[in-house]
Design a protein around this motif. Structure first.
Motif, PDB file in Angstrom:
ATOM      1  N   LEU A   1       0.737  -1.082  -0.088  1.00 45.78           N
ATOM      2  CA  LEU A   1       0.017  -0.037  -0.039  1.00 45.78           C
ATOM      3  C   LEU A   1       0.945   1.260   0.109  1.00 45.78           C
ATOM      4  O   LEU A   1       0.779   2.400  -0.588  1.00 45.78           O
ATOM      5  N   LEU A   2       1.940   1.350   0.849  1.00 45.16           N
ATOM      6  CA  LEU A   2       2.984   2.504   0.785  1.00 45.16           C
ATOM      7  C   LEU A   2       3.502   2.460  -0.582  1.00 45.16           C
ATOM      8  O   LEU A   2       3.503   3.799  -0.939  1.00 45.16           O
ATOM      9  N   ARG A   3       3.981   1.643  -1.119  1.00 43.47           N
ATOM     10  CA  ARG A   3       4.561   1.678  -2.400  1.00 43.47           C
ATOM     11  C   ARG A   3       3.673   2.386  -3.467  1.00 43.47           C
ATOM     12  O   ARG A   3       3.953   3.035  -4.341  1.00 43.47           O
ATOM     13  N   ASP A   4       2.624   1.358  -3.364  1.00 43.29           N
ATOM     14  CA  ASP A   4       1.384   1.997  -4.103  1.00 43.29           C
ATOM     15  C   ASP A   4       1.080   3.510  -4.282  1.00 43.29           C
ATOM     16  O   ASP A   4       0.947   4.020  -5.306  1.00 43.29           O
ATOM     17  N   ARG A   5       1.183   3.893  -3.051  1.00 36.22           N
ATOM     18  CA  ARG A   5       0.732   5.208  -2.990  1.00 36.22           C
ATOM     19  C   ARG A   5       1.710   6.108  -3.585  1.00 36.22           C
ATOM     20  O   ARG A   5       1.630   7.049  -4.112  1.00 36.22           O
ATOM     21  N   ARG A   6       2.890   5.790  -3.266  1.00 36.33           N
ATOM     22  CA  ARG A   6       4.210   6.582  -3.754  1.00 36.33           C
ATOM     23  C   ARG A   6       4.097   6.555  -5.342  1.00 36.33           C
ATOM     24  O   ARG A   6       4.241   7.475  -6.427  1.00 36.33           O
ATOM     25  N   GLU A   7       3.820   5.453  -6.021  1.00 31.45           N
ATOM     26  CA  GLU A   7       4.039   5.311  -7.597  1.00 31.45           C
ATOM     27  C   GLU A   7       2.760   5.882  -7.936  1.00 31.45           C
ATOM     28  O   GLU A   7       2.667   6.531  -9.027  1.00 31.45           O
ATOM     29  N   ALA A   8       1.584   6.013  -7.439  1.00 32.94           N
ATOM     30  CA  ALA A   8       0.392   6.606  -7.845  1.00 32.94           C
ATOM     31  C   ALA A   8       0.409   8.131  -8.141  1.00 32.94           C
ATOM     32  O   ALA A   8      -0.078   8.637  -8.774  1.00 32.94           O
TER      33      ALA A   8
END
Length: 100
Positions: free
Chosen positions: A16-23
């Protein structure tokens, strides 16, 4: 108590943390600069080699423009169907009893 660094729960958190950064389109290097950290530190966090405490998480999310409570609700929703650490410990203990 089991350490959560290598748990399924932590994997969900890191995803979730990585997804938010990439988003939001921020590279690890840019996030690191804005946090006053190194890209290696950001990588270690995202790879599960280093933990974030709650204050660090809040700063991380602020840089990403992600509301802390919104993130926590999303995390809670994703974790809701996973077994808790207490359930895992109970299963381990029961399995140990069965082998005796």
């Amino acid at each position: 108590m089991l350490k959560s660094l290598n748990s399924q729960h932590n994997e969900v958190f890191l995803s979730l943390l990585r997804d938010r950064r990439e988003a939001v389109g921020i590279a690890q290097v840019e996030l690191a600069q804005k946090l006053g950290q190194t890209q290696a530190m950001v990588s270690r966090v995202e790879n599960g080699e280093r933990r974030l405490d709650v204050i660090e998480l809040r700063a991380w999310l602020r840089v990403l423009g992600v509301d802390f409570l919104v993130f926590m609700r999303a995390l809670d929703t994703r974790l809701r169907d996973l077994p808790t650490q207490a359930m895992i410990l109970r299963r381990s203990a029961q399995a140990g009893d069965a082998t005796r």
